[in-house]
Design an enzyme around this catalytic site. Structure first.
Site, PDB file in Angstrom:
ATOM      1  N   LEU A 165       0.830  -1.201   0.000  1.00 37.33           N
ATOM      2  CA  LEU A 165       0.000   0.000   0.000  1.00 37.33           C
ATOM      3  C   LEU A 165       0.865   1.252   0.000  1.00 37.33           C
ATOM      4  O   LEU A 165       0.658   2.181  -0.785  1.00 37.33           O
ATOM      5  CB  LEU A 165      -0.924  -0.014   1.221  1.00 37.33           C
ATOM      6  CG  LEU A 165      -1.729   1.268   1.465  1.00 37.33           C
ATOM      7  CD1 LEU A 165      -2.664   1.558   0.296  1.00 37.33           C
ATOM      8  CD2 LEU A 165      -2.514   1.159   2.762  1.00 37.33           C
ATOM      9  N   ASN A 166       1.878   1.278   0.886  1.00 40.24           N
ATOM     10  CA  ASN A 166       2.766   2.447   0.941  1.00 40.24           C
ATOM     11  C   ASN A 166       3.521   2.635  -0.365  1.00 40.24           C
ATOM     12  O   ASN A 166       3.765   3.760  -0.810  1.00 40.24           O
ATOM     13  CB  ASN A 166       3.791   2.301   2.075  1.00 40.24           C
ATOM     14  CG  ASN A 166       3.139   2.203   3.438  1.00 40.24           C
ATOM     15  OD1 ASN A 166       3.181   1.160   4.088  1.00 40.24           O
ATOM     16  ND2 ASN A 166       2.501   3.277   3.883  1.00 40.24           N
ATOM     17  N   HIS A 197     -22.426   1.784  22.149  1.00 42.24           N
ATOM     18  CA  HIS A 197     -23.209   2.605  21.227  1.00 42.24           C
ATOM     19  C   HIS A 197     -24.598   2.867  21.785  1.00 42.24           C
ATOM     20  O   HIS A 197     -24.993   2.270  22.782  1.00 42.24           O
ATOM     21  CB  HIS A 197     -23.282   1.907  19.867  1.00 42.24           C
ATOM     22  CG  HIS A 197     -21.923   1.638  19.289  1.00 42.24           C
ATOM     23  ND1 HIS A 197     -21.202   0.511  19.629  1.00 42.24           N
ATOM     24  CD2 HIS A 197     -21.132   2.368  18.457  1.00 42.24           C
ATOM     25  CE1 HIS A 197     -20.029   0.550  19.005  1.00 42.24           C
ATOM     26  NE2 HIS A 197     -19.959   1.667  18.293  1.00 42.24           N
ATOM     27  N   HIS A 219     -13.383  -2.700   9.990  1.00 41.95           N
ATOM     28  CA  HIS A 219     -13.401  -1.531  10.862  1.00 41.95           C
ATOM     29  C   HIS A 219     -14.809  -1.202  11.362  1.00 41.95           C
ATOM     30  O   HIS A 219     -15.016  -0.191  12.020  1.00 41.95           O
ATOM     31  CB  HIS A 219     -12.822  -0.312  10.131  1.00 41.95           C
ATOM     32  CG  HIS A 219     -11.345  -0.395   9.933  1.00 41.95           C
ATOM     33  ND1 HIS A 219     -10.465  -0.452  10.989  1.00 41.95           N
ATOM     34  CD2 HIS A 219     -10.591  -0.464   8.807  1.00 41.95           C
ATOM     35  CE1 HIS A 219      -9.230  -0.536  10.519  1.00 41.95           C
ATOM     36  NE2 HIS A 219      -9.280  -0.560   9.201  1.00 41.95           N
ATOM     37  N   ARG A 259     -12.418   9.346   3.458  1.00 47.88           N
ATOM     38  CA  ARG A 259     -11.584  10.470   2.998  1.00 47.88           C
ATOM     39  C   ARG A 259     -10.212   9.943   2.557  1.00 47.88           C
ATOM     40  O   ARG A 259      -9.589  10.513   1.678  1.00 47.88           O
ATOM     41  CB  ARG A 259     -11.468  11.555   4.055  1.00 47.88           C
ATOM     42  CG  ARG A 259     -10.956  11.180   5.430  1.00 47.88           C
ATOM     43  CD  ARG A 259      -9.484  11.150   5.604  1.00 47.88           C
ATOM     44  NE  ARG A 259      -9.169  10.129   6.602  1.00 47.88           N
ATOM     45  CZ  ARG A 259      -7.950   9.668   6.814  1.00 47.88           C
ATOM     46  NH1 ARG A 259      -6.946  10.099   6.090  1.00 47.88           N
ATOM     47  NH2 ARG A 259      -7.724   8.744   7.711  1.00 47.88           N
ATOM     48  N   ARG A 311      -8.007   4.423  20.353  1.00 48.07           N
ATOM     49  CA  ARG A 311      -6.683   4.446  19.742  1.00 48.07           C
ATOM     50  C   ARG A 311      -6.018   5.786  19.988  1.00 48.07           C
ATOM     51  O   ARG A 311      -6.677   6.825  19.912  1.00 48.07           O
ATOM     52  CB  ARG A 311      -6.823   4.234  18.223  1.00 48.07           C
ATOM     53  CG  ARG A 311      -5.504   4.200  17.494  1.00 48.07           C
ATOM     54  CD  ARG A 311      -5.695   3.969  15.999  1.00 48.07           C
ATOM     55  NE  ARG A 311      -4.410   3.710  15.370  1.00 48.07           N
ATOM     56  CZ  ARG A 311      -4.216   3.533  14.066  1.00 48.07           C
ATOM     57  NH1 ARG A 311      -5.251   3.580  13.243  1.00 48.07           N
ATOM     58  NH2 ARG A 311      -3.027   3.293  13.581  1.00 48.07           N
ATOM     59  N   TYR A 324     -14.284   8.349   8.079  1.00 52.13           N
ATOM     60  CA  TYR A 324     -12.878   8.370   8.507  1.00 52.13           C
ATOM     61  C   TYR A 324     -12.003   7.656   7.493  1.00 52.13           C
ATOM     62  O   TYR A 324     -10.921   8.122   7.134  1.00 52.13           O
ATOM     63  CB  TYR A 324     -12.744   7.704   9.880  1.00 52.13           C
ATOM     64  CG  TYR A 324     -11.332   7.710  10.418  1.00 52.13           C
ATOM     65  CD1 TYR A 324     -10.796   8.847  11.003  1.00 52.13           C
ATOM     66  CD2 TYR A 324     -10.528   6.568  10.350  1.00 52.13           C
ATOM     67  CE1 TYR A 324      -9.510   8.860  11.501  1.00 52.13           C
ATOM     68  CE2 TYR A 324      -9.237   6.570  10.842  1.00 52.13           C
ATOM     69  CZ  TYR A 324      -8.724   7.721  11.417  1.00 52.13           C
ATOM     70  OH  TYR A 324      -7.449   7.733  11.906  1.00 52.13           O
ATOM     71  N   TYR A 325     -12.457   6.518   6.997  1.00 49.33           N
ATOM     72  CA  TYR A 325     -11.706   5.818   5.957  1.00 49.33           C
ATOM     73  C   TYR A 325     -12.064   6.301   4.558  1.00 49.33           C
ATOM     74  O   TYR A 325     -11.263   6.217   3.640  1.00 49.33           O
ATOM     75  CB  TYR A 325     -11.881   4.297   6.106  1.00 49.33           C
ATOM     76  CG  TYR A 325     -11.009   3.754   7.220  1.00 49.33           C
ATOM     77  CD1 TYR A 325      -9.653   3.501   6.994  1.00 49.33           C
ATOM     78  CD2 TYR A 325     -11.497   3.563   8.502  1.00 49.33           C
ATOM     79  CE1 TYR A 325      -8.825   3.055   8.019  1.00 49.33           C
ATOM     80  CE2 TYR A 325     -10.681   3.123   9.533  1.00 49.33           C
ATOM     81  CZ  TYR A 325      -9.336   2.861   9.280  1.00 49.33           C
ATOM     82  OH  TYR A 325      -8.511   2.436  10.275  1.00 49.33           O
TER      83      TYR A 325
END
Lengths: 758, 758
Positions: free
Chosen positions: B156-157, B471, B420, B268, B445, B265-266
């Protein structure tokens, strides 16, 4: 007339230029007239002339005027209601009479600005109703003993009412017929003045802020009605002895540095009648030079109130609600008057932050300065504020780094501060990057929320907030200072040992031997910039001495999330128990304990605790853990069935069965947590060792810091503890010598910071 | 060339005017050239011409350029370091290679803007070093299975590195000799492209955001090197089958509304390779009309990311760190590209909030729009975002009042959201006045803080944050949805019952029968404005049905300080115990319990809980307390020896041994607490009664509210629950009738709000 103010205090350096000012002043102000010209209190005729011009020009002042006018135009159409007083504070008639004085004041001002008679008529009609009602009133049915009112349950409210109302009357005076004036003065103005003075001698003559409201109300009445007698008693007390009255209040209620012993939360409230009456005195009896009285004590009181703040909020000293800050209306008025007198540009910065333009002559000057973008930056700097009317009852020390939102240490070595005082001798607070880091709980109170003890101070204000363990200072045997007795607290105070400030460091030390029987403790704090370090370090030495064995607790109330400790903790995971039974300990849940030295059996005795504040920075508290030293991790909230407390976190250093002990620690701000931009910098402390030795008068603190190249630099901070009068510190010719690593060092002055090259 | 975008989505109404745009374009851009003109990806030659002019004019763009130039000028003087890869994420070589691609990108852009060869030389020299190193590299020593890299531990990187590096290469292409190009392309560019595609077929062909980074990297390489083959495989997968590749990713990774099932969050993060590659496709193959693909799916994905935020921060759905918001650099790039395509003025408002000017052609357009003070206001409005690639796997519903920082309800009836995802079916969140009021914990986290589980997800992310009790939704028998099994979660989803929105109210309902065996629950939420009320009310009905008896828990995680309840609580004062053993319950301290109906034995069954948020407003949760209904007050933090959790507060409505149950509640924002200005307004709820009846398809909620004159108004809210396809709701011709107080009422449409006059 106006003379120049030769201000000694640091932040008010600019001197009013007499010649320049005079040349701008119209002759009628400069000339002493025998008949009073109205208005004549906070605002004078020349102010009115310039304000009338200003509301025709675009700018902040016009904006403020337009907004206020809309508000006044709205309510003057409503029927006037002057109800028979029946309710206590918060009740309908109480709130109505409070609103009425505010409405009269604003409408009166609107009359001066617009010259439209509707505003004057509104004030007149309301005053006439008061003039009919007041003579019929008995003492208020809900009155409290000793300070009783007629319109209000407390005489204090009556005096506040009068301070505003006499200004409103002054504004509309010229619009009234002689007959109307007679009705109003004989029906309400003079009876209230009489009630506040002759009929309430206990309060009127009292050297206390309640007395200041009363003397201000009566003295200002004297100016407006041209009755010098009222002014005289206001200044000197009912018998004109000078044992009470406004001048005596100026002598005694502030320390020589302008510190008010209840702290800034109450200081800003007490300030209003002082500055308002003083401005009226300046207007009518300029020869008194009231603002120069006692070395400019009022200007010092104003600037000290401003300076007892961080990021716009007052330091929460004693009973204080934390959201109160420099934008409070009392300080808006005080700052405008100070600016009017001194033209000190620094104050423009404060006014900008206050964001509230007053419709007064001074308010106009500030509005114009802001409109013109006059450069200004209030020079917050390290300061010592001596406490006590003679400046000999301890002090409040504020240590600051010189940058916006940079570090500040508050070291509270003041006297008790009367009934609102906390049992917190030699406590401290730390601020950084806009936030509280090591904090004080402030008052336990939800102001005016009925469900929370009627909006008054909560029971937990006594059981928690005032107790010593709620502060960052020494607790002996789980009891509070002075055994929590206000009387003993008021009778005693710490003594300053020294205060020193230069570009690299601010240091202070204070000692007290009366907080506990047979226990003396000295605390020495220093905010020190290291040559190669970004953030400064805070050094803290608490040196306790007793001839008998005790348990010594030293709490740190920290704001943030615990990140790590460099030692093992023993946590309670399924059950929490209250840490103690009384004196605040019953409110602490014990979350974990640790004995770093014993547990780890390391040669190093450095105990480190790191937390992360919401401001995104890390803070590491490093302390020397002796083998007997225990660390308790607590959370506030035990014995709190009504959910009255905030659930804040603390750790406590504890030593049991000891006579002497030194708690030595360093607080270090470091790094940055930025989960939004997804980086974390320097999450761990750079301090790698810490040692302490006392050599006669000299403290020798040696420590190592990791450098950028990951090697360690060794520093020695040597401090001379010899006691010196605070104002003689500058001329201090201390000479010192100490040993470090078998080598002798000598230096002159209060301290030395050495980097040792191996 | 460019054609008009006929955008259906609401917020992108403006249509690019083809004629106007074309007339401004130089001929070389309009003409299809056979040889590639550089730059040719996100920035084209015409962009460069306008940017070169813009940096000579004052304005935001010039400012951004000057800042960036200073930064680039600083680092290009440092030696180039291209280390042999050894470290995992966060380690030195990892961070160095990340910095390198950023540096190459910025220096390349600086070359285009300034035409100064020093910048091009810097990129060239670094690429030449990479060209020497790369062919010698084995797989990364710290590689993870299945997605391995060479320069980095993860492929990925490596793909991200290439996305930036190929743009940098494109920027300096024209400055290079043929020989240099050959060296660079054969040494690093093509080998990386080959590694990412042919040598990593699993990732490259995968319909997953990791695949998108790989296809974007390879496809953009194809454009720059003029190798159509690379573009083809990037679009269609290695075998050009269309089963994978960029187009298939566009087909499947977003719902038809542009919702990404892992949440904003993921989303973006996933967005960046999509919009970057698409912009390059638009540049090189405009005939593909890539931004129109699948009904403008990319523009929808951009606007949905923007809209899944409140006060600038993303809604914390699934694993999400709360401080992430719309100013994230990925969304800055996406918004600029969307603006470049659509000229939608609403986006200027977002760009203004992002406060980050990009040095691209689109960035320049936004900078100029901000400089010119172009009026813009992003039209946040109530929206339903269907989930699932076909839009049939539930939905995320956002209900908003139409004012800045006004109320927003987030009702999450989405699918699981893969690894996630949280076990939070039909949960909700509430926002008001800029703050979280009823909140979601987000992820457990501390990103990149080594001391906190190495900066990765904490163990408490699984034991607490993902669990259902963390929740605001139904927990059955203290177990989580799908028994906490991701696979079961991914295989099932809630179904929308209806969604309705008009000027007075937004309503939605969803149902799920797979979260628990043999239990079905439907949740219906409504944000409703009352005629005479300042703030709207949130209605919440959770209707549970099972053939067997269970314990039903419904938590509300509230932000603020508990002020009051209208019933007695039984608090634990000296000892706290964990509420349960597992599934998140082990992390909750039980602070108090109450059984309002049984305890008080009142005829009224209204249970009210009021808290005060830091925003200074009060919130009252009113619910119908049946006689068996218990209320538990909890605080997070049990079984947390490492102090990993925030100590937040909740209350839980609990019913035991029940088959059917309806939880009916109303959330009411009210009043203001202003201890600074010393007033408190409306600290108590105006709701005085609440009743609920289900009559076939119709819910009948009746309630009374105190009015200004202190009398009660009675309202009835009737809702029809008949299931309707979301996109057919507008044409819904429901007719309804219901009884209230023995009187029959009828209405048409989804709901009716009646004020009943007695």
């Amino acid at each position: 007339m106006k003379t120049s103010y030769l201000l000694n205090i640091k932040t008010l350096k600019r001197v009013v230029c007499l010649v320049a000012l005079s040349s701008l002043m119209p002759i009628q102000v400069l000339a002493v007239s025998t008949a009073t010209q109205h208005p004549t209190l906070v605002v004078n005729q020349q102010d009115v002339v310039t304000m009338r011009a200003a509301i025709k020009q675009p700018g902040l002042f016009k904006q403020a005027f337009t907004e206020k006018k809309q508000h006044v135009d709205h309510y003057i159409k409503q029927p006037i209601i002057v109800p028979i007083p029946v309710d206590a504070g918060g009740g309908y008639t109480h709130e109505r009479h409070k609103k009425n004085y505010q409405h009269m004041y604003d409408a009166g001002m609107m009359y001066q600005l617009t010259q439209s008679p509707v505003y004057a008529d509104y004030v007149r009609d309301m005053l006439l109703q008061y003039a009919v009602l007041y003579p019929t009133l008995p003492l208020h049915p809900k009155r409290k003993s000793r300070n009783e009112g007629k319109l209000f349950w407390q005489g204090l409210n009556e005096a506040v009412w009068m301070v505003y109302t006499i200004q409103a009357y002054d504004f509309i005076y010229d619009s009234l017929s002689v007959e109307q004036r007679k009705q109003i003065e004989s029906g309400i103005i003079l009876p209230v003045a009489d009630f506040l003075s002759v009929q309430s001698p206990h309060t009127f003559n009292k050297v206390h802020n309640h007395g200041t409201w009363a003397t201000a109300a009566v003295g200002m009445t004297g100016f407006v009605l041209d009755k010098p007698e009222l002014v005289e008693v206001a200044l000197l007390d009912l018998s004109k002895s000078g044992k009470g009255g406004f001048l005596r209040q100026l002598d005694e209620l502030f320390s020589p540095d302008g510190y008010y012993n209840e702290g800034p939360y109450y200081q800003r409230y007490a300030l209003l009648p002082f500055v308002t009456f003083a401005k009226a005195i300046e207007q009518n009896q300029p020869e008194r030079k009231i603002f120069e009285y006692r070395n400019d004590i009022l200007l010092k009181a104003i600037t000290s109130t401003v300076e007892l703040s961080y990021n716009g909020l007052f330091f929460p000293l004693n009973d204080a609600i934390k959201s109160k800050g420099i934008d409070t209306v009392e300080l808006v008025r005080a700052v405008s008057i100070a600016y009017g007198l001194t033209n000190n540009n620094d104050l423009i910065d404060i006014a900008r932050q206050q964001d509230h333009i007053l419709l007064t002559g001074d308010g106009l000057k500030l509005a114009q300065a802001i409109d013109q973008n006059t450069p200004s930056k209030y020079a917050f700097d390290s300061r010592v504020f001596l406490d006590g009317k003679n400046g000999d009852e301890g002090a409040l020390v504020v240590m600051r780094q010189n940058a916006p939102n940079a570090q500040a240490v508050v070291f509270k070595a003041t006297a008790q501060g009367l009934g609102h005082g906390h049992f917190d001798k030699l406590t401290w607070q730390f601020y950084d990057d806009g936030a509280e880091i090591v904090s004080d709980y402030g008052a336990a109170r939800f102001l005016n929320i009925e469900a929370k003890a009627g909006g008054r101070y909560l029971p937990e204000n006594i059981t928690w907030a005032k107790q010593t363990v709620a502060h960052n200072t020494l607790v002996v045997d789980e009891t509070s200072h002075f055994d929590g007795e206000v009387k003993r607290g008021n009778a005693n105070h710490p003594d300053m040992v020294f205060y020193h400030h230069d570009d690299t460091a601010t240091l202070a030390s204070a000692v007290i031997d009366t907080a506990y029987n047979n226990v003396t403790f000295e605390r020495t704090m220093a905010l020190v910039t290291l040559p190669k370090s970004q953030a400064p370090l805070v050094f803290d030495i608490v040196d306790v001495d007793s001839s008998t064995a005790h348990q010594y607790d030293l709490p740190v109330h920290y704001q943030g999330q615990l990140i790590d400790t460099n030692f093992a903790r023993n946590a309670s995971v399924n059950t929490l128990k209250a840490l103690g039974e009384a004196n605040g300990y019953q409110h602490l849940w014990l979350r974990a304990t640790a004995t770093p030295k014993a547990a780890n059996d390391k040669s190093s005795s450095l105990a480190q605790i790191t937390w992360l504040n919401d401001n995104g920075r890390f803070y590491t508290h490093s302390s020397i853990a002796t083998s007997e030293q225990q660390y308790l991790f607590t959370q506030l909230g035990a014995n709190d069935p009504d959910f009255n407390l905030r659930n804040e976190n603390s750790f406590i250093q504890r030593v049991s069965g000891a006579k002497q002990h030194q708690f030595v620690s360093v607080l270090e701000p470091h790094g940055e947590y930025n989960p939004s931009a997804e980086y974390t910098l320097s999450a761990t402390s750079k301090l790698t060792s810490l040692n302490y030795q006392r050599q006669d008068d000299i403290s020798v603190i040696s420590f190592q810091m990791k450098t950028a190249s990951d090697t360690d630099s060794t520093y020695v901070l040597a401090i001379n503890h010899q006691q010196t009068k605070i104002d003689a510190e500058r001329n201090n010719k201390l000479t010192n010598s100490f040993a470090y690593n078998n080598k002798q060092y000598s230096f002159s002055g209060r301290y030395q910071l050495l980097e040792i090259n191996k």
